[in-house]
Scaffold this active site. Structure first.
Site, PDB file in Angstrom:
ATOM      1  N   ASP A  75       0.843  -1.206   0.000  1.00  0.00           N
ATOM      2  CA  ASP A  75       0.000   0.000   0.000  1.00  0.00           C
ATOM      3  C   ASP A  75       0.881   1.261   0.000  1.00  0.00           C
ATOM      4  OD1 ASP A  75      -3.096  -0.888   1.222  1.00  0.00           O
ATOM      5  OD2 ASP A  75      -1.445  -2.277   1.493  1.00  0.00           O
TER       6      ASP A  75
ATOM      7  N   THR B 100      -7.166  -4.950   0.540  1.00  0.00           N
ATOM      8  CA  THR B 100      -5.946  -5.397   1.227  1.00  0.00           C
ATOM      9  C   THR B 100      -6.127  -6.787   1.844  1.00  0.00           C
ATOM     10  OG1 THR B 100      -5.366  -3.105   1.632  1.00  0.00           O
ATOM     11  CG2 THR B 100      -4.245  -4.717   2.985  1.00  0.00           C
TER      12      THR B 100
HETATM   13 MG    MG Z   1      -6.493   0.325   0.120  1.00  0.00          MG
END
Ligand code: MG
Ligand code: AMP
Length: 328
Positions: free
Chosen positions: A47, A127
């Protein structure tokens, strides 16, 4: 037809390619390692790496443009081992000047206001799927005067038809308002393919898509909907805005996010929706909230005025709205 020489399209194409390759590398090498944010949701080295990469590439391509993104550098600052990994993954990609300023680079996307004209980024959407080694998407949108002008998704685990394929190489889909949604390979073979939704009109024969994580929607309401319309196919579940691409490409016919029982006030963030919604609409589909109202991106970081999400191939939309709006 998409003009691949348009500077914004060329920028998105190159970024999705580079970012998707980096994300897959990290997904394989870091196998499930995560940092937990204050809201208890997970974040990974990928990320942060991709948010920093976007900041750098945007600065090179459009130096005066601004962007808004999901991640905040302070979480990485508090975790030196992860920071070191992000630096390692970006070595050779960022300039020598940018690498020591990684935290500032990430926080260039940390604004709390959404300018009328800006880029919107979810560096790793889904995620939880990413951590399981499953579906995720790199999601980018461009807003102009509060309206989504461009939507782009990098989906390493979807094939050229936008159906799941755990072997890759994946697809990148770019949609421009009024010019359709277009897919091209994340692998070697060059193609540019128009992406179009399914033509299925009979709801009981339709193919629903859904989230893997039950806490992101409301399983009881979904079950009620399936019973009501006598839908035969179970939901094909996948994480992230890969679902929007799968709907856009006709792999499935609709999906929705009911408000979760545990969190009925939940509203989507702009980066959770704008990229995928543009892809769905430009592929001929329809997007709204559970009331059938249009999505309003002018309310800041969250879609404050829009409870839930309803996405369909268009044909099924009205019937679904009639059901959903009485069950919010
Ligand atoms: Mg995200
Ligand atoms: P999915 O990828 O289908 O699992 O859904 C991801 C979406 O779920 C994100 O865009 C979030 O807006 C939403 N989401 C994440 N956490 C929650 C939560 N605790 N409650 C409701 N929705 C959530």
């Amino acid at each position: 037809m998409l003009n691949i020489h348009d500077p914004q399209i060329a920028f998105l194409t190159a970024f999705l390619q580079e970012a998707s390759e980096l994300a897959v590398k990290i997904q394989k090498e870091q196998a499930g390692q995560k940092i937990t944010k204050s809201d208890r949701s997970p974040v990974t080295v990928a990320d942060f790496s991709i948010q920093a990469l976007f900041a750098e590439r945007l600065k090179q391509a459009f130096p005066s443009d601004v962007f808004i993104a999901e991640e905040r550098a302070r979480i990485l600052e508090a975790d030196p081992a992860s920071l070191e990994k992000v630096q390692r993954y970006l070595r050779g990609k960022l300039s020598n000047d940018a690498l020591p300023n990684l935290l500032e680079l990430i926080d260039q996307g940390a604004g709390e206001n959404v300018p009328e004209t800006c880029w919107v980024l979810d560096p790793i959407d889904g995620t939880k799927g990413f951590l399981r080694g499953e579906q995720f998407a790199i999601a980018v949108a461009y807003l102009q005067k509060g309206k989504v002008e461009l939507g782009a998704l990098g989906c390493p685990w979807l094939d050229a038809e936008c159906a799941p394929n755990p072997r890759g190489p994946g697809i990148k889909v770019i949609a421009k308002k009024g010019e359709g949604a277009w897919g091209s390979s994340l692998g070697g073979q060059p193609f540019l393919k128009k992406i179009q939704v399914s033509e299925r009109q009979n709801i009981s024969n339709s193919i629903p898509l859904g989230s893997v994580e039950p806490s992101h929607s409301n399983d009881a309401k979904l079950e009620e909907l399936f019973q009501h319309f006598k839908i035969k196919s179970p939901a094909k579940k996948m994480d992230s805005q890969a679902k929007y691409a799968a709907l856009a490409g006709g792999y499935g016919d609709f999906f929705m996010y009911f408000l979760p029982r545990s969190n009925p006030e939940h509203r989507m963030k702009i980066w959770d929706v704008a990229p995928g919604a543009c892809v769905v609409e430009e592929a001929g589909g329809k997007m709204s909230d559970l009331n059938g109202e249009i999505l309003d991106y002018s309310q800041g970081l969250t879609l404050r005025r829009n409870p839930g999400i309803l996405a369909s191939n268009g044909f099924l939309h009205d019937e679904l709205v009639q059901f959903c709006k009485t069950r919010i």
